[in-house]
Scaffold this motif. Structure first.
Motif, PDB file in Angstrom:
ATOM      1  N   THR A 182      84.726  34.521  97.435  1.00 49.97           N
ATOM      2  CA  THR A 182      84.388  33.712  96.259  1.00 49.97           C
ATOM      3  C   THR A 182      83.085  32.961  96.480  1.00 49.97           C
ATOM      4  N   ALA A 186      79.668  33.676  94.444  1.00 48.14           N
ATOM      5  CA  ALA A 186      79.062  32.570  93.697  1.00 48.14           C
ATOM      6  C   ALA A 186      77.611  32.362  94.120  1.00 48.14           C
ATOM      7  N   THR A 217      82.785  26.457  91.501  1.00 50.45           N
ATOM      8  CA  THR A 217      83.304  27.260  92.611  1.00 50.45           C
ATOM      9  C   THR A 217      84.341  26.476  93.408  1.00 50.45           C
TER      10      THR A 217
END
Length: 238
Positions: A182, A186, A217
Motif C-alpha cells: 500500500t 501510494a 494512506t
C-alpha cells in the motif's frame, strides 16, 4: 452616429463591440490573473521526489524481507506439511494455516505467492533508488510501472480479504506485505500524479504536493488494523 462618437470619446459603453478594445481588456484581465500555484506547472523538486523515493525504498525493503521469510516458510511446509512456523502463535495468528491454502499458491503448489513478492519488490526498490539518485523516467515507463504495481496492490488486498473473510486466520508477514504494498503503491501514484504522468488536473497535483495523500494512506492502514481488532479482539493474543 454623432452620439456614438461622443460616447466613445468620453470612454462610455455605446453597446458596440470594438475588437481592438475587447482584446486590450482581455490582455488586462490576463495580466491581473495570478496563478495561485505556479510551481505545480513545473516538475517537482528533487527534494520533494527524494522524500517519496526514501519511503518507497524502505517500504519495498520491508516487503522484500517479508517475501523472503514467507518463501522460506513455504519451502519448510513443502518438505514437511506439519512443520511448525515461528509465527504460528494461535488459531488466528497462524502463518501455517494461511500458507497451506490454495490462495497462497495461485500459480501452483510449488510456486508460492511470496516468489512474486520477491520479484516485484526488487524491481520497485531499483526504481526508487534510481529516483533517489535523480533519474527521471519517461512517462511510458512510469505508467507501465503504475499499471503493473496496481495489479500487485489489488492482489495484496485480495489476499488480505481472503484471510479476513474466508480463511479466518492471519499471517503477520502477509499483513506486513499488505502494508508495504500500500505504501509503495501510494508513493508511486504520488510521483506519477505530481509529475503529470497521470494527468487528472491541477487539483490532484496540489493535493499530493501538499502531502494530503499521506493522511489518506495512513487512514487506510489504520482502518485495516482497526477491522482486525474489531473482528478478533482478544483472540489475537489468546
Amino acid at each position: 452616429m454623432a452620439d456614438a462618437a461622443r460616447a466613445s470619446s468620453k470612454g462610455l459603453d455605446d453597446g458596440v463591440h470594438d475588437p481592438e478594445t475587447d482584446l486590450d481588456e482581455l490582455d488586462d484581465d490576463l495580466d491581473d490573473y495570478v496563478d495561485p500555484d505556479p510551481e505545480l506547472r513545473e516538475p517537482p523538486t528533487q527534494r520533494w521526489r527524494r522524500r517519496t523515493a526514501i519511503e518507497m525504498v524502505l517500504s519495498g525493503a520491508f516487503g522484500l524481507l517479508a517475501s523472503f521469510v514467507l518463501s522460506i516458510d513455504a519451502l519448510k511446509l513443502a518438505a514437511d506439511p506439519k512443520a511448525g512456523l515461528s509465527c504460528n502463535l494461535n488459531h488466528i495468528i497462524n502463518c501455517g494455516a494461511v500458507a497451506k491454502t490454495w490462495q497462497a499458491h495461485l500459480l501452483g503448489d510449488f510456486f508460492p505467492n511470496a516468489f512474486l513478492g520477491i520479484a516485484a519488490e526488487s524491481v520497485v526498490i531499483t526504481i526508487a533508488v534510481a529516483i533517489l539518485g535523480g533519474v527521471v523516467f519517461p512517462r511510458w515507463f512510469m505508467l507501465s510501472a503504475q499499471a503493473i504495481y496496481t495489479v500487485g496492490f489489488v492482489f495484496a488486498w485480495w489476499l488480505f480479504a481472503q484471510s479476513y473473510f474466508v480463511i479466518h486466520a492471519l499471517c503477520p508477514w502477509c499483513l506486513l506485505i499488505t502494508v508495504t504494498t500500500t505504501l509503495v503503491w501510494a508513493g508511486l501514484t504520488r510521483l506519477n500524479v505530481r509529475e503529470g504522468a497521470i494527468d487528472i488536473g491541477v487539483g490532484a497535483r496540489r493535493f499530493v504536493e501538499h502531502g494530503n495523500d499521506w493522511f489518506v494512506t495512513g487512514a487506510v492502514i489504520v482502518l485495516m488494523f482497526a477491522a482486525i481488532v474489531l473482528r478478533y479482539g482478544s483472540q489475537l493474543i489468546a
